[in-house]
Design a protein around this motif. Structure first.
Motif, PDB file in Angstrom:
ATOM      1  N   HIS A 306      84.113 -44.389-129.923  1.00  0.00           N
ATOM      2  CA  HIS A 306      84.121 -45.537-129.005  1.00  0.00           C
ATOM      3  C   HIS A 306      84.583 -46.825-129.681  1.00  0.00           C
ATOM      4  O   HIS A 306      84.751 -47.832-129.013  1.00  0.00           O
ATOM      5  N   PHE A 309      88.831 -46.784-128.665  1.00  0.00           N
ATOM      6  CA  PHE A 309      89.327 -46.481-127.318  1.00  0.00           C
ATOM      7  C   PHE A 309      90.763 -46.942-127.117  1.00  0.00           C
ATOM      8  O   PHE A 309      91.480 -46.377-126.306  1.00  0.00           O
ATOM      9  N   SER A 322      82.928 -41.519-124.530  1.00  0.00           N
ATOM     10  CA  SER A 322      82.284 -42.488-123.656  1.00  0.00           C
ATOM     11  C   SER A 322      80.941 -41.961-123.163  1.00  0.00           C
ATOM     12  O   SER A 322      79.922 -42.661-123.221  1.00  0.00           O
ATOM     13  N   GLY A 375      80.906 -49.370-123.908  1.00  0.00           N
ATOM     14  CA  GLY A 375      81.013 -47.920-123.947  1.00  0.00           C
ATOM     15  C   GLY A 375      81.769 -47.353-122.759  1.00  0.00           C
ATOM     16  O   GLY A 375      82.250 -46.219-122.810  1.00  0.00           O
ATOM     17  N   LEU A 377      84.891 -46.896-120.436  1.00  0.00           N
ATOM     18  CA  LEU A 377      86.311 -46.961-120.806  1.00  0.00           C
ATOM     19  C   LEU A 377      87.044 -48.136-120.170  1.00  0.00           C
ATOM     20  O   LEU A 377      87.758 -48.869-120.839  1.00  0.00           O
ATOM     21  N   ASN A 380      85.966 -51.495-121.483  1.00  0.00           N
ATOM     22  CA  ASN A 380      86.259 -51.615-122.907  1.00  0.00           C
ATOM     23  C   ASN A 380      87.680 -52.119-123.130  1.00  0.00           C
ATOM     24  O   ASN A 380      87.920 -52.997-123.952  1.00  0.00           O
TER      25      ASN A 380
END
Lengths: 536, 198
Positions: A306, A309, A322, A375, A377, A380
């Motif tokens: 993580h 990403f 994730s 965390g 996606l 992020n």
């Protein structure tokens, strides 16, 4: 136990001196002296790291160049990161309070390998010197950030070599401490102390020690490869020679994510010690806390992706990392529920360590919940490498470890020094620090969402407002920190004598021994019949 | 303070340390497997440059030395100090012979211009660069462990000689043996990876 709470049978460990002067410290294998050696070294480095942080906040008080050039800023945030991560929060709680308190909490006279323990401190100091040498050599201070990302880490002309080698050496110290603690916990618990009668701080140290042992070698070899890269042009991470920089990121985070739990697990252990004592109530869900400690240590190994990403990974890998990241939130949540339930209907004794513990829960929750934003996606990608991330990990790492460290030092202060700190100053220091902390880091969440990237010495004019508040908060926080440290140093030297064995009415073993403890801690090794926090 | 002695704890500590050593090499094994997967043809060709005979000889040597150090523990337990010392001396000697072989092997490669950063290697291609990078790095790190192991056994040798390690207090000898077996077993993996898979 003697009826007189302050009676001494043996002289305190401070009075036991095989050698004179400073040699009594640096040649002693007594776990208590080693713990204090770590405390003093870590506090010294912490002041340096905090000043570097303050300098960064002063630079960011206005757009454009304020007090330093861009290159200096790069050097400052790199050194701030290296000092804070490798020299302070990773050794932090285990090396200081683990060393001092672990043998006492499990009813032992010392750790399993006292000489190895002293050696770990020497390796720590040696590593610290090597790291800091990078600042004073000819090439200029390293400017890669504490993550030493390839390929820049072997392309830059700055002194990467001492920084990377130093971090490698510090890893060794961490491994040896972890090894020592595992053997100590397995072999030296007092008779009758089964695994499920062991206090929670030793449990947290146990989980931590396994992570130190199993994860640190990976960063060790990665850093060695980086050294090879710089010295011999080997090409492991250099695309020009066929290597892959993403592989470096994987190897780096395979250690450095579990390292986050090396930092936070002992902090959670400390909080689990402080709360029952100041709520005068048996801890709620003892087994659940142990289970969640082990679960965090275990799941923590599988979430390193993580951090990457946006680095380039397959879609499947992204989903898996994730969802695993979300799983870590469950045991963390269990712990928070346990702590809150421990306080519930307790007979609360409002003392400084308690303030630190409850404010820990507060900042830990903010840090944890914003971790979920990172965390996920979709979010992020939006906030990756912005000030949002900086705010998040300062809430967890500094808010978590820092607050627990402060709580621990106030909690065990009378035990360690046989003196009491000045409570008014301690509480005031806490309040100012807490307000400063929130003023410093909360605006960063906003700045990150608005799009301000991290690691720049300059920013667009629309970010000015948030940065002014944040820099102002840094000044408040440093003021609080100075009050706390001054109060502690002053009280350790001339605070009111407090040789009472149990000033807080705690139930764990350290409150049955003298303050400060004698060389061998116990007059005779206790036999354990009850669980560690039984108030009823 | 009374001397605290816990042989099981001491061995336990050694096993944990061996764990960390294995993980240290595990990082390199990961890198090896990733790059072998990506450059299998180049790895195949580059491996043919290595001298399988010296590799095999070193393997036999290390296996023999592992046997002698294990035998020296039994010899000491049976109070035969002279035999224990002789067996340890042999182990140390073999460790040194291994290093000498390694020196000649490396030297030959370097003479042929096959070392990281050399011009000849860059002409070959990326797979060969990575293969020889890994070769020197992994065997180099292993050789470093041989040196540490020999030093460790050397200390144990003199402690037995001075009767600090005896038939009823031999955990340090056992730990030296465990460490030496570790060094041995890492080589057992390095040997096929570099010399045999061609």
């Amino acid at each position: 136990m003697t009826t007189d709470n302050t009676a001494r049978a043996e002289p305190s460990f401070f009075e036991y001196k095989k050698h004179k002067g400073i040699l009594a410290w640096i040649l002693s294998t007594d776990h208590k002296r080693i713990g204090l050696l770590y405390l003093y070294s870590i506090m010294t480095f912490f002041i340096v790291g905090a000043i570097l942080g303050l300098l960064m906040k002063l630079e960011l008080i206005a757009p454009g160049k304020t007090i330093m050039e861009a290159k200096t800023y790069n050097g400052v945030f790199t050194l701030h990161g290296i000092i804070m991560i490798f020299l302070i929060v990773i050794p932090g709680l285990p090396a200081v309070f683990g060393n001092f308190m672990l043998p006492i909490l499990i009813g032992a006279k010392d750790v399993a390998f006292p000489r190895l323990n002293l050696l770990s401190w020497y390796i720590y100091i040696f590593g610290a010197i090597v790291v800091l040498m990078s600042q004073f050599m000819s090439g200029g201070p390293p400017d890669t950030g504490w993550t030493f990302y390839a390929p820049y880490s072997f392309k830059t002309t700055t002194n990467m070599l001492p920084a990377v080698l130093g971090a490698f050496i510090l890893g060794f110290s961490s491994i040896l401490t972890g090894l020592n603690f595992i053997v100590t916990i397995h072999r030296m618990r007092a008779p009758g102390m089964t695994w499920l009668k062991m206090p929670l701080f030793p449990w947290a140290l146990y989980g931590t020690a396994w992570i130190q042992l199993l994860a640190t070698p990976i960063i060790g070899i990665t850093l060695l490869m980086t050294v090879g890269e710089r010295l011999f042009n080997i090409g492991f991470f250099d695309p020009a020679l066929g290597g892959d920089p993403i592989l470096y990121q994987h190897l780096f985070w395979i250690y450095s994510h579990p390292a986050v739990y090396v930092m936070i697990l002992p902090a959670m252990g400390v909080i689990s010690e402080i709360l029952p004592t100041f709520a005068q109530k048996t801890i709620f869900g003892y087994k659940a806390i142990i289970f969640s400690t082990i679960a965090i240590a275990f799941v923590g190994y599988f979430v390193w992706g993580h951090h990457m990403f946006t680095s380039g990974m397959s879609g499947t890998a992204l989903y898996v990392f994730s969802i695993l990241t979300f799983l870590v939130a469950i045991p963390s949540g269990i712990k928070v529920f346990n702590w809150v339930s421990t306080i519930y209907k307790g007979s609360i004794n409002l003392k400084t360590p308690f303030y630190w513990a409850v404010s820990f829960i507060f900042v830990f929750m903010i840090g944890g919940l914003t971790g979920l934003v990172l965390g996920a996606l979709a979010t992020n990608v939006h906030v990756h490498d912005t000030h949002f991330v900086v705010a998040h990990f300062h809430f967890i790492v500094f808010g978590g470890v820092g607050f627990a460290f402060m709580g621990a030092i106030h909690y065990w202060f009378p035990k360690m020094y046989g003196r009491m700190y000045d409570e008014t100053w301690a509480n005031m220091g806490w309040l100012i620090f807490f307000i400063g902390f929130l003023t410093l880091y909360l605006p960063m969440f906003y700045l990150g969402i608005a799009g301000m990237p991290r690691r720049y010495f300059d920013y667009l004019p629309q970010f000015h407002g948030g940065n002014i508040i944040s820099s102002f908060g840094a000044i408040i926080m440093i003021t609080g920190l100075l009050i706390i440290i001054t109060n502690l140093v002053r009280s350790a030297r001339m605070g009111p004598i407090s040789t009472e064995r149990n000033p807080w009415n705690g139930k764990t073993l350290e409150w049955t021994v003298e303050s400060p403890p004698s060389l061998e801690n116990f007059e005779e090794i206790p036999v354990i019949e009850k669980g560690p926090y039984e108030y009823e | 303070m009374d001397e605290h002695r816990d042989d099981i704890g001491s061995r336990f500590g050694m096993w944990l340390f061996i764990f960390t050593e294995l993980l240290l090499f595990a990082g390199l094994f990961i890198v090896y497997s990733v790059y072998r997967y990506l450059n299998w043809q180049a790895f195949h060709l580059a491996a043919e440059e290595l001298n399988t005979f010296i590799g095999a000889l070193n393997t036999v040597l290390l296996l023999a030395s592992s046997a002698t150090i294990a035998m020296s523990i039994t010899a000491l337990q049976k109070k035969n100090k002279t035999l224990a010392l002789a067996l340890l001396g042999f182990t140390i000697l073999v460790g040194l012979v291994f290093l000498v072989n390694k020196y000649f092997e490396w030297n030959l490669k370097i003479e042929h211009g096959l070392y990281p950063g050399s011009e000849r290697l860059l002409e070959y291609g990326k797979g060969e660069v990575l293969f020889f990078g890994l070769y020197f790095f992994m065997t180099g790190l292993h050789a470093l462990h041989i040196i540490v192991g020999v030093a460790f056994i050397g200390v144990v040798f003199f402690r037995i000689k001075n009767d600090r390690i005896t038939h009823d207090n031999f955990v340090h000898l056992e730990n030296a043996g465990l460490y030496w077996h570790l060094v041995d077993i890492i080589w057992i993996f390095l040997f096929p990876l570099f010399y045999l898979i061609t």
